[in-house]
Write a protein that holds these residues in place. Structure first.
Motif, PDB file in Angstrom:
ATOM      1  N   UNK A  34       0.847  -1.188  -0.068  1.00  0.00           N
ATOM      2  CA  UNK A  34       0.200   0.227  -0.126  1.00  0.00           C
ATOM      3  C   UNK A  34       0.946   1.280   0.104  1.00  0.00           C
ATOM      4  N   UNK A  35       0.770   2.097  -1.120  1.00  0.00           N
ATOM      5  CA  UNK A  35       1.571   3.191  -1.184  1.00  0.00           C
ATOM      6  C   UNK A  35       0.365   4.451  -1.027  1.00  0.00           C
ATOM      7  N   UNK A 389       4.860  13.424  -2.597  1.00  0.00           N
ATOM      8  CA  UNK A 389       5.630  12.393  -2.448  1.00  0.00           C
ATOM      9  C   UNK A 389       4.601  11.050  -2.322  1.00  0.00           C
ATOM     10  N   UNK A 390       5.221   9.747  -2.362  1.00  0.00           N
ATOM     11  CA  UNK A 390       4.909   8.495  -2.662  1.00  0.00           C
ATOM     12  C   UNK A 390       5.387   7.515  -1.777  1.00  0.00           C
ATOM     13  N   UNK A 391       4.812   7.413  -0.649  1.00  0.00           N
ATOM     14  CA  UNK A 391       5.382   6.252   0.251  1.00  0.00           C
ATOM     15  C   UNK A 391       4.789   5.013   0.749  1.00  0.00           C
ATOM     16  N   UNK A 392       5.609   4.118   0.984  1.00  0.00           N
ATOM     17  CA  UNK A 392       5.003   2.675   1.301  1.00  0.00           C
ATOM     18  C   UNK A 392       4.575   2.943   2.726  1.00  0.00           C
ATOM     19  N   UNK A 393       3.349   2.534   3.069  1.00  0.00           N
ATOM     20  CA  UNK A 393       2.802   2.523   4.495  1.00  0.00           C
ATOM     21  C   UNK A 393       2.437   1.125   4.950  1.00  0.00           C
ATOM     22  N   UNK A 394       2.132   0.415   4.071  1.00  0.00           N
ATOM     23  CA  UNK A 394       1.861  -1.111   4.479  1.00  0.00           C
ATOM     24  C   UNK A 394       2.414  -2.112   3.504  1.00  0.00           C
ATOM     25  N   UNK A 399       2.187  -2.393   9.040  1.00  0.00           N
ATOM     26  CA  UNK A 399       2.474  -0.913   8.957  1.00  0.00           C
ATOM     27  C   UNK A 399       3.806  -0.517   8.828  1.00  0.00           C
ATOM     28  N   UNK A 400       4.133   0.231   7.805  1.00  0.00           N
ATOM     29  CA  UNK A 400       5.798   0.915   7.211  1.00  0.00           C
ATOM     30  C   UNK A 400       5.540   2.255   7.740  1.00  0.00           C
ATOM     31  N   UNK A 401       6.960   2.742   8.083  1.00  0.00           N
ATOM     32  CA  UNK A 401       6.910   4.196   8.286  1.00  0.00           C
ATOM     33  C   UNK A 401       8.394   4.593   7.917  1.00  0.00           C
ATOM     34  N   UNK A 411       6.762   9.802   7.761  1.00  0.00           N
ATOM     35  CA  UNK A 411       5.651   9.627   7.060  1.00  0.00           C
ATOM     36  C   UNK A 411       4.651   8.936   8.264  1.00  0.00           C
ATOM     37  N   UNK A 412       3.200   8.945   7.745  1.00  0.00           N
ATOM     38  CA  UNK A 412       2.423   8.205   8.817  1.00  0.00           C
ATOM     39  C   UNK A 412       1.966   6.888   8.295  1.00  0.00           C
TER      40      UNK A 412
END
Length: 543
Positions: A34-35, A389-394, A399-401, A411-412
């Motif tokens: 999930x991004x 920005x485009x961040x990996x969150x899961x 969950x990823x941070x 990042x949240x």
């Protein structure tokens, strides 16, 4: 789509492809990722941003596929050690592996709120990163800029986008026309944008047209057909103009020999060519001593033939002063000649106008009815990039941070939903980010809202209305929510901006709109933050 034929999988950065290969090499390419795409600060030091570009993003994902020539080119630029099976993997990637949720296009949005949530196999959604960012960054920036001009001008004054010749290339020009229209502009000078997007197209003439006439002897045609009557009945516009010029020159305190005859001829010619749409650029020589008298004489002659002129355009000089003087001349003639409509002629201003210029004109009591805006609108000179920005969150449900010593770049984590909480007056109070599986906040019930980085900043909000902001638009090859028509997105955008409290609309904003997180999301984030043994409190790093 704005960028026909250009937006494709190879419109990306090379490192997206090299990372995809490394993921594939270590069998991570199919992990469920999930991004989220978001920005960290509102542009132009303002209080809000407008999300735009969603329709382009959905079209890009729906058509995502590597052609044989794409694969051949990628093969040619990667090291020879890259395994052949990777290219077979690339050829099998399609948009039907991806799910996209988003806030509606045209929405008012705020820092850290996920504009897009992109889910799918890790390597696949990674390969879409750069393209999605380029489709959202400029679109959102220029739409936001357009709304700032609209707020400054007010709702009653037409705004026209004149930026094609100053835009960053043809695709930037087309994007600007589309997204400035969403942001509240009434039309564009860009003919192709008019054709592609059904945006009203406007245009007059340039100084070169006026300068190309030396005198009345240049006129090979002098007559115009009457607005009503038989086709054979013609009115001598040249003679009519000369008659009116002799009559009004003393009223305007102008000697006839001050008139630039070439300018008069140019105005007669454009009026003959476009009698129903006569709008003259009057600042080629001297606005007050020549431009306005020439325009008024032609306008009065056209009136005899049954036509009403539109007005004038000012493209240089002291716009506030010249607009006031022009209006005074129109009003004077309206009174002397008993023609009230003369006082209502349109005055359009252009000339490198920015928001500060427009504010200054407002303070000077200008008489401008409409604006043509180019350079400062489409190039966003005050801030040329939004910084999404485009961040990996899961990843695989975990969950990823992003952890960093720079607090602003934290990042949240976790897959999230976004809720907008409204007050009794109908204006939004705050946005709340929750973990995806949490129960939504309820109307008329206390909602605990936490600042993501400051433990002491917590408050209860009792919303009178709750709106879930993000919804699915694309689920694994199927469109599940229709993108509205351009004019409907435009109307939605204007309603969104108008719904904001005045202090959140301000172009230089000190009262920041709050984006909170739920307690559950706060706990998840700080567990990851504190749990990383390499992480220190931002600002306390020591060698």
């Amino acid at each position: 789509m704005v960028h026909q034929g250009i937006v494709q999988p190879l419109l990306t950065d090379l490192y997206q492809i090299t990372m995809a290969y490394a993921y594939w090499k270590f069998n991570k390419q199919s992990q469920a990722a999930v991004f989220e795409l978001f920005f960290r600060n509102n542009p132009f030091k303002g209080g809000y941003t407008i999300f735009a570009g969603l329709s382009d993003c959905i079209e890009f994902v729906s058509n995502f596929a590597y052609s044989k020539s794409d694969i051949d080119y990628v093969k040619s630029i990667l090291p020879s050690s890259v395994e052949e099976e990777f290219f077979h993997f690339l050829s099998g990637i399609h948009g039907d592996q991806v799910t996209i949720a988003a806030v509606p296009e045209g929405s008012v949005v705020f820092p850290r709120v996920p504009l897009l949530r992109v889910e799918g196999p890790l390597a696949t959604v990674l390969l879409m990163e750069t393209t999605l960012l380029t489709l959202v960054n400029y679109a959102s920036l220029v739409t936001t800029n357009a709304t700032r001009f609209r707020l400054t001008a007010g709702n009653d004054k037409p705004l026209f986008e004149f930026g094609l010749r100053r835009a960053q290339g043809p695709n930037g020009g087309l994007s600007a026309s589309r997204y400035c229209y969403i942001g509240g502009f009434n039309g564009t000078s860009n003919v192709l944008a008019g054709k592609l997007f059904s945006i009203p197209v406007v245009g007059t003439h340039s100084h070169a047209f006026v300068m190309s006439f030396s005198g009345l002897t240049d006129l090979c045609k002098t007559h115009v057909q009457y607005a009503t009557g038989s086709d054979s009945k013609l009115f001598d516009l040249k003679c009519g103009t000369q008659k009116w010029l002799t009559q009004i020159s003393p009223m305007l305190d102008v000697a006839e020999d001050e008139i630039i005859e070439g300018e008069l001829a140019a105005f007669i010619s454009i009026a003959i060519a476009f009698p129903t749409n006569f709008l003259a650029l009057v600042d080629t020589y001297d606005v007050i001593r020549s431009g306005i008298p020439c325009f008024c004489a032609v306008t009065l002659a056209l009136d005899e033939a049954g036509y009403r002129a539109k007005g004038i355009r000012l493209d240089s000089g002291d716009l506030a002063y010249l607009s006031r003087q022009s209006r005074c001349q129109f009003q004077l003639l309206a009174e002397r000649l008993n023609k009230p409509w003369l006082s209502l002629l349109t005055i359009v201003a252009s000339n490198d106008i920015n928001v500060r210029t427009m504010n200054s004109l407002n303070q000077q009591g200008h008489q401008i009815n409409a604006y043509g805006i180019g350079t400062h609108l489409v190039t966003c000179q005050e801030q040329p990039a939004l910084g999404c920005v485009y961040k990996l969150v899961e990843l695989d449900g975990v969950a990823k941070m992003k952890l960093t010593q720079e607090r602003s770049k934290l990042s949240l984590p976790a897959k999230k939903k976004v809720y907008r909480l409204f007050g009794e007056n109908g204006s939004p109070l705050a946005d709340l980010l929750q973990k995806y599986d949490e129960s939504p906040p309820l109307v008329d019930q206390q909602v605990l809202c936490c600042h993501p980085f400051q433990e002491s900043e917590r408050k209860y909000i009792v919303p009178s209305r709750v709106e879930e902001m993000n919804c699915n638009y694309w689920i694994k090859g199927k469109s599940c929510k229709e993108i509205p028509k351009l004019v409907d997105i435009r109307n939605y955008c204007q309603n969104q901006v108008n719904s904001l409290r005045r202090d959140h609309q301000l172009l230089s904003n000190l009262n920041t709109y709050k984006v909170f997180v739920s307690d559950a999301l706060y706990q998840t984030m700080h567990k990851l933050w504190v749990g990383d043994t390499t992480m220190r409190e931002p600002g306390s790093y020591h060698e």
